[in-house]
Write a protein that holds these residues in place. Structure first.
Motif, mmCIF file in Angstrom:
data_model
loop_
_atom_site.group_PDB
_atom_site.id
_atom_site.type_symbol
_atom_site.label_atom_id
_atom_site.label_comp_id
_atom_site.label_asym_id
_atom_site.label_seq_id
_atom_site.Cartn_x
_atom_site.Cartn_y
_atom_site.Cartn_z
ATOM 1 N N ILE A 213 3.220 2.431 -33.545
ATOM 2 C CA ILE A 213 2.576 3.630 -33.013
ATOM 3 C C ILE A 213 2.420 3.519 -31.501
ATOM 4 O O ILE A 213 2.665 4.476 -30.749
ATOM 5 C CB ILE A 213 1.208 3.840 -33.700
ATOM 6 C CG1 ILE A 213 1.405 4.177 -35.181
ATOM 7 C CG2 ILE A 213 0.428 4.952 -33.004
ATOM 8 C CD1 ILE A 213 0.110 4.301 -35.951
ATOM 9 N N MET A 214 2.024 2.339 -31.034
ATOM 10 C CA MET A 214 1.828 2.156 -29.598
ATOM 11 C C MET A 214 3.138 2.288 -28.833
ATOM 12 O O MET A 214 3.154 2.725 -27.680
ATOM 13 C CB MET A 214 1.203 0.789 -29.333
ATOM 14 C CG MET A 214 -0.158 0.589 -30.007
ATOM 15 S SD MET A 214 -1.384 1.814 -29.533
ATOM 16 C CE MET A 214 -1.600 1.429 -27.805
ATOM 17 N N ARG A 215 4.257 1.930 -29.456
ATOM 18 C CA ARG A 215 5.553 2.009 -28.797
ATOM 19 C C ARG A 215 6.191 3.391 -28.890
ATOM 20 O O ARG A 215 7.198 3.666 -28.236
ATOM 21 C CB ARG A 215 6.512 0.978 -29.392
ATOM 22 C CG ARG A 215 6.109 -0.461 -29.101
ATOM 23 C CD ARG A 215 7.055 -1.418 -29.789
ATOM 24 N NE ARG A 215 6.720 -2.813 -29.466
ATOM 25 C CZ ARG A 215 7.333 -3.866 -29.996
ATOM 26 N NH1 ARG A 215 8.321 -3.683 -30.869
ATOM 27 N NH2 ARG A 215 6.973 -5.081 -29.664
ATOM 28 N N PRO B 170 1.295 13.908 -33.577
ATOM 29 C CA PRO B 170 -0.120 13.751 -33.193
ATOM 30 C C PRO B 170 -0.303 12.577 -32.249
ATOM 31 O O PRO B 170 0.565 11.719 -32.139
ATOM 32 C CB PRO B 170 -0.810 13.526 -34.536
ATOM 33 C CG PRO B 170 0.237 12.901 -35.380
ATOM 34 C CD PRO B 170 1.533 13.515 -34.949
ATOM 35 N N SER B 171 -1.440 12.503 -31.612
ATOM 36 C CA SER B 171 -1.668 11.494 -30.586
ATOM 37 C C SER B 171 -1.734 10.111 -31.203
ATOM 38 O O SER B 171 -2.032 9.930 -32.381
ATOM 39 C CB SER B 171 -2.962 11.799 -29.835
ATOM 40 O OG SER B 171 -4.082 11.640 -30.709
ATOM 41 N N LYS B 172 -1.449 9.102 -30.385
ATOM 42 C CA LYS B 172 -1.558 7.721 -30.847
ATOM 43 C C LYS B 172 -2.971 7.423 -31.298
ATOM 44 O O LYS B 172 -3.187 6.685 -32.263
ATOM 45 C CB LYS B 172 -1.149 6.779 -29.728
ATOM 46 C CG LYS B 172 0.290 6.943 -29.269
ATOM 47 C CD LYS B 172 0.592 6.016 -28.105
ATOM 48 C CE LYS B 172 2.016 6.234 -27.604
ATOM 49 N NZ LYS B 172 2.323 5.336 -26.457
ATOM 50 N N HIS B 173 -3.919 8.017 -30.605
ATOM 51 C CA HIS B 173 -5.339 7.824 -30.953
ATOM 52 C C HIS B 173 -5.612 8.236 -32.385
ATOM 53 O O HIS B 173 -6.194 7.493 -33.185
ATOM 54 C CB HIS B 173 -6.189 8.634 -29.963
ATOM 55 C CG HIS B 173 -7.606 8.824 -30.399
ATOM 56 N ND1 HIS B 173 -7.996 9.852 -31.227
ATOM 57 C CD2 HIS B 173 -8.722 8.117 -30.104
ATOM 58 C CE1 HIS B 173 -9.296 9.775 -31.429
ATOM 59 N NE2 HIS B 173 -9.766 8.738 -30.751
ATOM 60 N N ASP B 174 -5.184 9.442 -32.755
ATOM 61 C CA ASP B 174 -5.449 9.948 -34.115
ATOM 62 C C ASP B 174 -4.690 9.150 -35.176
ATOM 63 O O ASP B 174 -5.210 8.909 -36.270
ATOM 64 C CB ASP B 174 -5.064 11.426 -34.195
ATOM 65 C CG ASP B 174 -5.937 12.300 -33.316
ATOM 66 O OD1 ASP B 174 -7.066 11.879 -33.010
ATOM 67 O OD2 ASP B 174 -5.475 13.395 -32.939
ATOM 68 N N ARG B 175 -3.512 8.763 -34.863
ATOM 69 C CA ARG B 175 -2.702 8.032 -35.846
ATOM 70 C C ARG B 175 -3.283 6.646 -36.107
ATOM 71 O O ARG B 175 -3.343 6.188 -37.251
ATOM 72 C CB ARG B 175 -1.256 7.942 -35.358
ATOM 73 C CG ARG B 175 -0.556 9.290 -35.333
ATOM 74 C CD ARG B 175 0.689 9.279 -34.472
ATOM 75 N NE ARG B 175 1.712 8.410 -35.005
ATOM 76 C CZ ARG B 175 2.873 8.171 -34.392
ATOM 77 N NH1 ARG B 175 3.118 8.739 -33.211
ATOM 78 N NH2 ARG B 175 3.768 7.375 -34.940
ATOM 79 N N ILE B 176 -3.714 5.963 -35.052
ATOM 80 C CA ILE B 176 -4.304 4.629 -35.252
ATOM 81 C C ILE B 176 -5.624 4.744 -35.997
ATOM 82 O O ILE B 176 -5.916 3.946 -36.896
ATOM 83 C CB ILE B 176 -4.489 3.932 -33.893
ATOM 84 C CG1 ILE B 176 -3.127 3.653 -33.267
ATOM 85 C CG2 ILE B 176 -5.258 2.631 -34.057
ATOM 86 C CD1 ILE B 176 -3.198 3.049 -31.888
ATOM 87 N N ILE B 177 -6.434 5.762 -35.635
ATOM 88 C CA ILE B 177 -7.699 5.971 -36.344
ATOM 89 C C ILE B 177 -7.450 6.223 -37.824
ATOM 90 O O ILE B 177 -8.140 5.702 -38.699
ATOM 91 C CB ILE B 177 -8.469 7.152 -35.724
ATOM 92 C CG1 ILE B 177 -9.093 6.724 -34.402
ATOM 93 C CG2 ILE B 177 -9.566 7.640 -36.667
ATOM 94 C CD1 ILE B 177 -10.145 5.666 -34.554
ATOM 95 N N GLY B 178 -6.446 7.037 -38.128
ATOM 96 C CA GLY B 178 -6.140 7.335 -39.532
ATOM 97 C C GLY B 178 -5.761 6.087 -40.321
ATOM 98 O O GLY B 178 -6.179 5.923 -41.473
ATOM 99 N N ILE B 179 -4.982 5.219 -39.705
ATOM 100 C CA ILE B 179 -4.595 3.983 -40.406
ATOM 101 C C ILE B 179 -5.787 3.073 -40.619
ATOM 102 O O ILE B 179 -6.007 2.523 -41.707
ATOM 103 C CB ILE B 179 -3.490 3.265 -39.605
ATOM 104 C CG1 ILE B 179 -2.168 4.045 -39.703
ATOM 105 C CG2 ILE B 179 -3.284 1.844 -40.127
ATOM 106 C CD1 ILE B 179 -1.032 3.412 -38.941
ATOM 107 N N LEU B 180 -6.608 2.895 -39.563
ATOM 108 C CA LEU B 180 -7.742 1.968 -39.676
ATOM 109 C C LEU B 180 -8.817 2.480 -40.614
ATOM 110 O O LEU B 180 -9.608 1.703 -41.147
ATOM 111 C CB LEU B 180 -8.326 1.704 -38.290
ATOM 112 C CG LEU B 180 -7.397 0.954 -37.325
ATOM 113 C CD1 LEU B 180 -8.054 0.786 -35.964
ATOM 114 C CD2 LEU B 180 -7.022 -0.397 -37.900
ATOM 115 N N GLN B 181 -8.910 3.804 -40.796
ATOM 116 C CA GLN B 181 -9.874 4.345 -41.744
ATOM 117 C C GLN B 181 -9.467 4.082 -43.192
ATOM 118 O O GLN B 181 -10.316 3.932 -44.067
ATOM 119 C CB GLN B 181 -10.049 5.851 -41.514
ATOM 120 C CG GLN B 181 -10.862 6.195 -40.280
ATOM 121 C CD GLN B 181 -10.974 7.672 -40.069
ATOM 122 O OE1 GLN B 181 -10.155 8.458 -40.583
ATOM 123 N NE2 GLN B 181 -11.977 8.091 -39.299
#
Length: 360
Positions: free
Chosen positions: A314-316, A322-333
């Motif tokens: 996602i970072m790459r 959608p934004s990297k922010h939302d995608r990382i949040i979705g995975i960590l949730q």
């Protein structure tokens, strides 16, 4: 040849080749029937077996053709006298069967001589050919000890019907091979396919003498609701336990193990598309197998690797929607471990992400 063998002779071998014999039937065997010492036998069914004595063994042959007279010999009789004309069976060699007991083996090592007798096959010989001669065997207890109750028996082979080739012969299946592989019951609508399957299960679990198939488990997908009534009677008698789960969207707790079906069966069940869904399904099944076989430490390491790989990708990613922010949040949730979670990786993500991560 024994006296009983002579009594069941149906004709003589008049032609011997490497791959085919010809048997001329005895005069008087009208309509290809033979009155034997045990029954009336019809020997002209394609696929039926005959026994030809050769030294201390029988040459087992299969009937592949029948005719009224030798095609090379012109008929000297009229059309109204065909019942008395010579009748011939074309047969092909299948294998050898010892006369005094022993296992059947494919392939012929000793060919019969001219004018050797051809005999109809007895049920006991068919059982030896198909290796189903011992229908039941003594049951044994744990570690090979005495069983309870004493003198109990168990099935080795199971009769499932009557043969249409061999008159009044019970078709039997070896249980290990029958339930250890793929089996299909084919027939037209209403021909009795479901009744056949139910009858097999009833025979297993309702054996008159112990032991019935104690400990065996079957999962039946009863699409038309046909098997519950057939097996519930045995459940009432205490022979088996029947648990019925109706999958109408309200049943809870039903799980199908990923190893229960092969990949091709999962594709058929889920109707997965070949180009988009099948690769994901194949990866998911592979990961499920990896997780189910891994130990606790190895499993945690694999989860960390997959989670870190997803976040790194996602970072790459250069896309912004959608934004990297939302995608990382979705995975960590949804997925996190003790080593990789929002609290521990926040400083690293905030340095790269578009905006600071909110508290999760």
């Amino acid at each position: 040849m024994s006296h009983d063998d002579r009594k069941r002779a149906i004709g003589k071998v008049v032609s011997v080749a490497a791959d085919r014999f010809v048997v001329e039937m005895h005069v008087g065997n009208d309509n290809f029937t033979v009155v034997g010492f045990d029954d009336v036998h019809y020997v002209a069914r394609l696929g039926s077996f005959l026994m030809i004595p050769s030294q201390s063994e029988y040459v087992v042959v299969e009937v592949v053709g029948l005719r009224e007279r030798d095609a090379s010999t012109p008929s000297e009789r009229g059309d109204f006298d065909r019942a008395g004309s010579s009748k011939y069976l074309d047969v092909v060699p299948v294998g050898m069967l010892p006369m005094r007991g022993g296992a059947f083996r494919f392939g012929v090592s000793v060919f019969p001589s001219l004018y050797a007798d051809a005999l109809y096959a007895l049920d006991g010989e068919l059982d030896r050919i198909f290796e189903t001669e011992a229908a039941v065997e003594p049951s044994v207890g744990p570690d090979g000890g005495a069983c309870q109750p004493e003198g109990a028996t168990r099935y080795r082979v199971l009769p499932i019907g009557k043969s249409v080739v061999f008159e009044d012969y019970d078709v039997k299946v070896r249980l290990n091979e029958f339930f250890g592989g793929h089996v299909a019951v084919l027939g037209n609508t209403g021909s009795g396919k479901s009744c056949t399957v139910a009858s097999v299960l009833q025979s297993l679990f309702c054996k008159p003498k112990e032991h019935h198939a104690r400990g065996a488990t079957f999962i039946v997908f009863d699409v038309n609701g046909e098997y519950h009534a057939a097996l519930s009677a045995s459940a009432k008698e205490g022979a088996i336990g029947v648990e019925r789960v109706v999958l109408d969207g309200t049943a809870a707790g039903f799980r199908l193990p990923h190893w229960f079906l092969e990949l091709a069966e999962w594709e058929l069940l889920l109707q997965a598309s070949e180009r988009t869904q099948v690769p994901i399904l194949r990866m998911a099944l592979g990961l499920s197998t990896l997780f189910s076989n891994a130990g606790a430490a190895e499993l945690n390491s694999v989860r960390n690797h997959i989670l870190a790989k997803c976040i790194t990708q996602i970072m790459r990613d250069d896309s912004s929607s959608p934004s990297k922010h939302d995608r990382i949040i979705g995975i960590l949730q949804r997925f996190s471990t003790n080593e990789i979670n929002a609290a521990k990786i926040r400083p690293y993500i905030e340095a790269v992400a578009e905006c600071p991560l909110p508290m999760v």
